[in-house]
Design a protein around this motif. Structure first.
Motif, PDB file in Angstrom:
ATOM      1  N   GLY A  98       0.808  -1.208   0.000  1.00  0.00           N
ATOM      2  CA  GLY A  98       0.000   0.000   0.000  1.00  0.00           C
ATOM      3  C   GLY A  98       0.846   1.264   0.000  1.00  0.00           C
ATOM      4  O   GLY A  98       0.533   2.234  -0.689  1.00  0.00           O
ATOM      5  N   GLY A  99       1.936   1.248   0.767  1.00  0.00           N
ATOM      6  CA  GLY A  99       2.821   2.398   0.809  1.00  0.00           C
ATOM      7  C   GLY A  99       3.510   2.654  -0.522  1.00  0.00           C
ATOM      8  O   GLY A  99       3.702   3.806  -0.932  1.00  0.00           O
ATOM      9  N   GLU A 100       3.867   1.581  -1.233  1.00  0.00           N
ATOM     10  CA  GLU A 100       4.511   1.738  -2.543  1.00  0.00           C
ATOM     11  C   GLU A 100       3.532   2.297  -3.568  1.00  0.00           C
ATOM     12  O   GLU A 100       3.919   3.103  -4.429  1.00  0.00           O
ATOM     13  N   VAL A 101       2.263   1.901  -3.484  1.00  0.00           N
ATOM     14  CA  VAL A 101       1.256   2.460  -4.382  1.00  0.00           C
ATOM     15  C   VAL A 101       1.119   3.960  -4.136  1.00  0.00           C
ATOM     16  O   VAL A 101       0.981   4.755  -5.081  1.00  0.00           O
TER      17      VAL A 101
ATOM     18  N   LEU B 188      -2.213  17.432  -2.671  1.00  0.00           N
ATOM     19  CA  LEU B 188      -1.904  16.141  -2.060  1.00  0.00           C
ATOM     20  C   LEU B 188      -2.967  15.836  -1.012  1.00  0.00           C
ATOM     21  O   LEU B 188      -3.033  16.502   0.014  1.00  0.00           O
ATOM     22  N   ASP B 189      -3.792  14.821  -1.275  1.00  0.00           N
ATOM     23  CA  ASP B 189      -4.859  14.451  -0.354  1.00  0.00           C
ATOM     24  C   ASP B 189      -4.420  13.233   0.450  1.00  0.00           C
ATOM     25  O   ASP B 189      -4.352  12.129  -0.080  1.00  0.00           O
ATOM     26  N   GLU B 190      -4.084  13.456   1.718  1.00  0.00           N
ATOM     27  CA  GLU B 190      -3.599  12.395   2.613  1.00  0.00           C
ATOM     28  C   GLU B 190      -2.445  11.620   1.955  1.00  0.00           C
ATOM     29  O   GLU B 190      -2.516  10.403   1.763  1.00  0.00           O
ATOM     30  N   PRO B 191      -1.340  12.293   1.608  1.00  0.00           N
ATOM     31  CA  PRO B 191      -0.300  11.661   0.788  1.00  0.00           C
ATOM     32  C   PRO B 191       0.448  10.517   1.446  1.00  0.00           C
ATOM     33  O   PRO B 191       0.987   9.656   0.742  1.00  0.00           O
ATOM     34  N   THR B 192       0.519  10.459   2.773  1.00  0.00           N
ATOM     35  CA  THR B 192       1.337   9.419   3.415  1.00  0.00           C
ATOM     36  C   THR B 192       0.513   8.349   4.117  1.00  0.00           C
ATOM     37  O   THR B 192       1.073   7.525   4.845  1.00  0.00           O
ATOM     38  N   THR B 193      -0.792   8.339   3.885  1.00  0.00           N
ATOM     39  CA  THR B 193      -1.620   7.273   4.462  1.00  0.00           C
ATOM     40  C   THR B 193      -1.155   5.916   3.939  1.00  0.00           C
ATOM     41  O   THR B 193      -0.995   5.730   2.735  1.00  0.00           O
ATOM     42  N   GLY B 194      -0.943   4.980   4.850  1.00  0.00           N
ATOM     43  CA  GLY B 194      -0.515   3.644   4.466  1.00  0.00           C
ATOM     44  C   GLY B 194       0.982   3.471   4.330  1.00  0.00           C
ATOM     45  O   GLY B 194       1.455   2.358   4.074  1.00  0.00           O
ATOM     46  N   MET B 195       1.740   4.539   4.493  1.00  0.00           N
ATOM     47  CA  MET B 195       3.195   4.445   4.382  1.00  0.00           C
ATOM     48  C   MET B 195       3.824   4.107   5.724  1.00  0.00           C
ATOM     49  O   MET B 195       3.314   4.492   6.777  1.00  0.00           O
TER      50      MET B 195
ATOM     51  N   PRO C 239       7.161   4.543   8.373  1.00  0.00           N
ATOM     52  CA  PRO C 239       7.874   5.773   8.737  1.00  0.00           C
ATOM     53  C   PRO C 239       8.922   6.202   7.713  1.00  0.00           C
ATOM     54  O   PRO C 239       9.082   7.408   7.450  1.00  0.00           O
ATOM     55  N   GLU C 240       9.628   5.234   7.113  1.00  0.00           N
ATOM     56  CA  GLU C 240      10.636   5.597   6.114  1.00  0.00           C
ATOM     57  C   GLU C 240       9.983   6.224   4.883  1.00  0.00           C
ATOM     58  O   GLU C 240      10.455   7.234   4.356  1.00  0.00           O
ATOM     59  N   GLY C 241       8.872   5.621   4.431  1.00  0.00           N
ATOM     60  CA  GLY C 241       8.169   6.167   3.287  1.00  0.00           C
ATOM     61  C   GLY C 241       7.633   7.561   3.557  1.00  0.00           C
ATOM     62  O   GLY C 241       7.644   8.434   2.686  1.00  0.00           O
ATOM     63  N   ARG C 242       7.148   7.763   4.790  1.00  0.00           N
ATOM     64  CA  ARG C 242       6.627   9.083   5.148  1.00  0.00           C
ATOM     65  C   ARG C 242       7.739  10.128   5.111  1.00  0.00           C
ATOM     66  O   ARG C 242       7.558  11.224   4.568  1.00  0.00           O
TER      67      ARG C 242
ATOM     68  N   GLU D 227       1.906  15.891  13.024  1.00  0.00           N
ATOM     69  CA  GLU D 227       3.356  16.068  12.960  1.00  0.00           C
ATOM     70  C   GLU D 227       3.777  16.412  11.538  1.00  0.00           C
ATOM     71  O   GLU D 227       4.686  17.220  11.320  1.00  0.00           O
ATOM     72  N   GLU D 228       3.125  15.806  10.568  1.00  0.00           N
ATOM     73  CA  GLU D 228       3.419  16.064   9.164  1.00  0.00           C
ATOM     74  C   GLU D 228       3.145  17.519   8.805  1.00  0.00           C
ATOM     75  O   GLU D 228       3.961  18.183   8.155  1.00  0.00           O
ATOM     76  N   ALA D 229       2.002  18.018   9.239  1.00  0.00           N
ATOM     77  CA  ALA D 229       1.668  19.419   8.982  1.00  0.00           C
ATOM     78  C   ALA D 229       2.650  20.354   9.668  1.00  0.00           C
ATOM     79  O   ALA D 229       3.079  21.368   9.099  1.00  0.00           O
ATOM     80  N   GLU D 230       3.026  20.002  10.899  1.00  0.00           N
ATOM     81  CA  GLU D 230       3.957  20.848  11.652  1.00  0.00           C
ATOM     82  C   GLU D 230       5.330  20.874  10.990  1.00  0.00           C
ATOM     83  O   GLU D 230       6.022  21.893  10.987  1.00  0.00           O
ATOM     84  N   GLU D 231       5.748  19.745  10.421  1.00  0.00           N
ATOM     85  CA  GLU D 231       7.052  19.643   9.767  1.00  0.00           C
ATOM     86  C   GLU D 231       7.086  20.358   8.426  1.00  0.00           C
ATOM     87  O   GLU D 231       8.088  20.970   8.062  1.00  0.00           O
ATOM     88  N   LEU D 232       5.987  20.272   7.646  1.00  0.00           N
ATOM     89  CA  LEU D 232       6.029  20.694   6.252  1.00  0.00           C
ATOM     90  C   LEU D 232       5.412  22.064   5.982  1.00  0.00           C
ATOM     91  O   LEU D 232       5.870  22.783   5.093  1.00  0.00           O
TER      92      LEU D 232
END
Length: 327
Positions: free
Chosen positions: A149-152, A170-177, A179-182, A207-212
């Motif tokens: 799922g993360g590779e898709v 980007l709509d929920e871009p890291t769902t299913g990834m 930690p490395e993929g995220r 955390e993603e929003a805070e980082e990016l």
């Protein structure tokens, strides 16, 4: 948290502009439901903008208006100076979209799907460049149905940027990834921002929003309840100091702590939680008091508010306001 801030030259360079945008589902009457209730937001060129909210707050409905997938029921939406719905041909080639799910033919390989997408995009990146960007080079010959799922999701991202878009959704871009993929996806988003791509993302990972994010807006019940930089949103909420007092001491023994908005004390041995708007001053006063009285503060923990804490406080307050308005 590392954040790019647009320069003064960027201040008027708005590439996504929504003014009092509304979206209603249903033909009208009692069956009608207004999912977007007057959203106003602007996103500048080269900026990462996060749109946050719990499920059902209107995030996807708002993003679909910005992407040109639906017409506003009222208000105005402009992307790159054009109406993304009625002037779709002028906008589509300059934007990239990563939906929550792709839906690729399972029998095709990663390279085949990427090659097809490149042929449909003007000025496209090469297949090798795309796969290297999203970390799928060694999976180029693998069939889609054999990907995780993360590779898709990585492939979804690669195809969204294949045409070098000026604006990327980007709509929920890291769902299913994992930690490395995220983290790899964060790297790609930062790289695109450095290339002056405007990115609007939705995410449940605060955390993603805070980082990016350079700036963000929090939606609740179809409305923007707060907006600004992550730091501005966070600093509007109290910091926290938590510690345990030894036997014989209680919260009444504590000195007045600067900026205290709320103090909680509970349990045997007394665990105290102090919410304060002046973290450094309150902590200095507390430590000075403990040192003077030879008091050991057990499990001492002091931290600024996080975006998650600010988000939960805002959404909780919004739910309370809604319940009171209905009563």
């Amino acid at each position: 948290m590392r954040s790019h801030r647009p320069t003064e030259h960027d201040a008027d360079d708005v590439v996504i502009d929504a003014r009092e945008a509304r979206r209603t589902y249903g033909a009208g009457g009692r069956s009608a439901y207004e999912a977007v209730r007057g959203v106003t937001l602007q996103v500048r060129r080269g900026e990462v903008f996060a749109l946050l909210g719990t499920n059902g707050t209107g995030k996807t409905s708002t993003v679909e208006l910005l992407e040109g997938l639906a017409r506003p029921s009222a208000g105005r939406v402009r992307v790159l100076g054009h109406d993304p719905f009625t002037e779709r041909a002028k906008v589509r080639a300059r934007t990239g979209v990563m939906l929550q799910s792709g839906g690729f033919p399972g029998e095709l390989t990663v390279a085949e799907v990427t090659r097809f997408w490149a042929q449909c995009s003007s000025g496209a990146r090469s297949v090798s460049e795309v796969l290297e960007l999203v970390g799928l080079t060694d999976r180029s010959g693998v069939r889609i149905k054999q990907l995780s799922g993360g590779e898709v999701r990585r492939l979804d991202l690669g195809l969204a940027v294949i045409g070098r878009p000026e604006v990327l959704f980007l709509d929920e871009p890291t769902t299913g990834m994992d930690p490395e993929g995220r983290r790899d996806t964060w790297r790609v988003v930062r790289q695109l921002r450095d290339e002056r791509t405007t990115v609007l993302l939705t995410t449940h990972y605060l955390e993603e929003a805070e980082e990016l994010a350079d700036r963000l807006a929090i939606l609740q019940h179809g409305r923007v309840v707060v907006g600004g930089t992550p730091a501005e949103v966070i600093t509007a909420h109290p910091s926290r100091i938590r510690f345990g007092l030894p036997p014989g001491w209680d919260s009444e023994s504590l000195p007045p702590l600067p900026g205290t908005t709320h103090l909680e004390a509970s349990g045997p041995g007394i665990t105290v939680t102090v919410h304060t708007t002046s973290l450094q001053a309150a902590l200095s006063r507390l430590l000075s008091w403990a040192d003077d009285g030879d008091v050991t503060l057990e499990r001492l923990d002091a931290r600024s508010a996080s975006l998650e804490e600010a988000f939960l406080a805002l959404t909780s307050a919004s739910k309370t306001d809604l319940a009171e308005s209905r009563s």
